[in-house]
Design an enzyme around this catalytic site. Structure first.
Site, PDB file in Angstrom:
ATOM      1  N   TYR A  49     -30.434  48.135 -91.991  1.00  0.00           N
ATOM      2  CA  TYR A  49     -31.293  48.777 -92.311  1.00  0.00           C
ATOM      3  C   TYR A  49     -30.696  49.722 -92.831  1.00  0.00           C
ATOM      4  CZ  TYR A  49     -34.474  46.885 -88.880  1.00  0.00           C
ATOM      5  OH  TYR A  49     -35.479  45.959 -88.207  1.00  0.00           O
ATOM      6  N   HIS A  97     -47.033  42.420 -87.702  1.00  0.00           N
ATOM      7  CA  HIS A  97     -45.806  41.491 -87.655  1.00  0.00           C
ATOM      8  C   HIS A  97     -45.323  41.388 -86.331  1.00  0.00           C
ATOM      9  CE1 HIS A  97     -41.412  42.229 -88.444  1.00  0.00           C
ATOM     10  NE2 HIS A  97     -41.429  43.558 -87.600  1.00  0.00           N
TER      11      HIS A  97
END
Length: 578
Positions: free
Chosen positions: A222, A404
């Site tokens: 990330y 999601h």
């Protein structure tokens, strides 16, 4: 996706957020062919650009047009699993005399398609041109034929094939070969993929991009970068955003979130860091402004709403978080992907926001192994939505959502409850595909009223796992989220819950550790866990971290409330249907 998402925050930023490079989106393969009419949607089905699909829909029908680089036969179909069978297919070609041949078929095995007794796909046009073969055909969304695929808002696997030669007949089709076939996930009813975007005359476009970031040779990264919202003398609206993916990196850029970062300063602009390991202490960035995920395309706000900048309380600094998914731990990946924002000074009627609903992203989300259809249910409570709307006279108008989960996800339903009555779902995808996540515009706006509640149901198939799967950031962990786009914007951005498993003990994290060690092949253990899930209290969180003066409502709930009257879909309009 990462943690929280709240507002549709998004406009570009200063350093390294500049004017778009016109070469960024130049296709590397065959140029898009010209359709016979204006379609609302287009998709290149294969990498080489040999097979293009155009389509449009109305309330009852869908019309397709295929442009295929061949002078032989063309196959096209719809499948629930992406395989060549079982599936609903059509076969067509144009012979040397210019006569078009076309049949509605279905497949049952590794042999030629079977012609349907009921022909429910209808050829409108068949011809050959300089590109290849063009077939235009239409059908009802629901043909009432058991051999035809029922087209809904859920993701569908579009399958395709072609051959360089015409067959002698439908019963003697030569095999298309391994290189002239494929499958692609699409939302035929829910996502608009316009042929060409023409921005308003006063529009400005800005890019938020990484700058030759060297993706680490590890499964999950990330990476964050800080931007400053371009300063303008007056308010403006973001009306569109779209991905700009470095060519060749499409498989590695899994999702991009943009967060409001009210604690940032000019000194932070341009900083890059690993989001959840090396975040600068002063940066607290939690409310989402933009949400994009793998497979998604550009997102256009409705004509009456946009995301506001340059008024008090609007974002001044943004953090772009990019999730790089590198399961083979490949080295040498260099990435300059990001987002392109389109903004206008022609202010629209409403300021839009994003509400993130579902499971709080942490290890308290627990998916046991060996389960074919495990339900993980999370609540956005009535009390939270009351805090957001303040009075009974107010409501939210929801117009889109991004659903999601991760690798185990098979379906997601955003349920809408009013009092003790369950309404039509805000959105649902009963054929969820981790590799294809796109925003879906609602056919019509949905009103969320004061006192309503939402429940996000995520279904998982964990039959391939031998150990429990916990909630978390990596693709091997799980999530259950719905990013709900709405107007007018409220002060609430996050509405999430997490189970406490308090039948085991008072510390929920210790409870998860205890359950993780259980023998999940034991039926008594499975029954015990189901009983725990039916009785557990939930910790509920309802807030906006980047608006410190906003309401904050937290409560332990006995369990996700079940409406007395469940939603029942309307009956199919078929002979003999109930």
């Amino acid at each position: 996706m990462a943690f929280k998402v709240s507002y549709l925050l998004f406009l570009l930023v200063a350093k390294c957020i500049g004017k778009p490079n016109p070469e960024d989106n130049v296709p590397a393969t065959t140029t898009e062919p010209t359709p016979t009419e204006s379609f609302g949607n287009v998709w290149k089905l294969d990498v080489q650009g040999n097979y293009w699909l155009f389509w449009k829909t109305n309330a009852t029908h869908i019309t397709f047009e295929t442009h295929v680089k061949t002078k032989g036969y063309v196959g096209f179909g719809l499948s629930s699993n992406g395989k060549m069978f079982p599936s609903d297919v059509v076969i067509g070609w144009v012979d040397s005399n210019g006569t078009a041949h076309f049949k509605d078929c279905h497949t049952e095995g590794h042999y030629a398609p079977i012609i349907d007794a009921s022909q429910d796909w209808f050829l409108l046009l068949g011809k050959e041109d300089n590109f290849g073969t063009v077939l235009k055909f239409t059908r009802k969304l629901d043909t009432c034929d058991d051999n035809d695929y029922l087209i809904t808002e859920s993701t569908v696997k579009v399958i395709y094939s072609y051959h360089p030669d015409d067959p002698a007949s439908f019963s003697s089709l030569p095999w298309h070969g391994a290189e002239r076939r494929g499958a692609k996930s699409l939302m035929l009813l829910s996502s608009v993929k316009a042929n060409e975007y023409v921005p308003p005359s006063d529009a400005e476009q800005f890019d938020m991009l990484h700058n030759n970031f060297h993706v680490p040779a590890k499964e999950t990264t990330y990476q964050c970068k800080v931007f400053k919202v371009p300063h303008k003398p007056q308010k403006y609206h973001m009306i569109r955003y779209e991905p700009v993916i470095s060519p060749g990196n499409e498989a590695y850029v899994h999702h991009i979130l943009v967060y409001n970062c009210p604690t940032a300063t000019d000194a932070d602009v341009g900083k890059v860091y690993e989001c959840y390991r090396h975040r600068p202490r002063n940066l607290k960035c939690s409310d989402v402004v933009i949400a994009w995920a793998v497979g998604g395309v550009a997102f256009d706000f409705p004509s009456n709403a946009g995301f506001s900048f340059m008024t008090p309380g609007d974002p001044q600094y943004l953090v772009m978080e990019t999730h790089f998914n590198n399961p083979t731990m490949k080295s040498g990946i260099v990435d300059s992907s990001g987002l392109r924002i389109t903004a206008t000074h022609t202010i629209r009627q409403h300021d839009a926001g994003i509400l993130q609903a579902g499971a709080k992203v942490n290890k308290l989300q627990f998916v046991p192994p060996y389960e074919k259809d495990f339900l993980s249910r999370h609540s956005c409570s009535q009390q939270c939505l009351q805090e957001a709307l303040v009075t009974k006279q107010n409501s939210m108008k929801a117009f889109a959502t991004l659903l999601h989960s991760h690798l185990l996800g098979t379906s997601i339903v955003a349920r809408h409850i009013r009092g003790d009555v369950e309404l039509e779902p805000l959105a649902q995808d009963l054929s969820y595909d981790f590799d294809y996540q796109d925003n879906r515009m609602f056919p019509k706006e949905r009103e969320i009223k004061y006192g309503d509640s939402l429940t996000i149901d995520c279904h998982y198939d964990s039959t391939g796992r031998t150990k429990p799967t916990l909630g978390g950031l990596s693709t091997a962990e799980e999530m259950c989220l719905a990013f709900i786009y709405y107007y007018p914007k409220t002060e609430i951005s996050n509405c999430q819950s997490m189970p406490l498993y308090d039948q085991i003990g008072s510390n929920p994290y210790h409870n998860v550790d205890t359950m993780y060690s259980w023998n999940w092949q034991n039926q008594d253990v499975k029954n015990k866990f189901k009983d725990i899930m039916n009785k557990t209290n939930l910790y509920h969180e309802c807030d906006s971290h980047t608006h410190p003066d906003s309401p904050r409502y937290q409560q332990n709930v006995y369990r996700v409330p079940e409406p007395r009257i469940k939603y029942t879909p309307p009956p199919r309009q078929c002979p003999g249907s109930q």
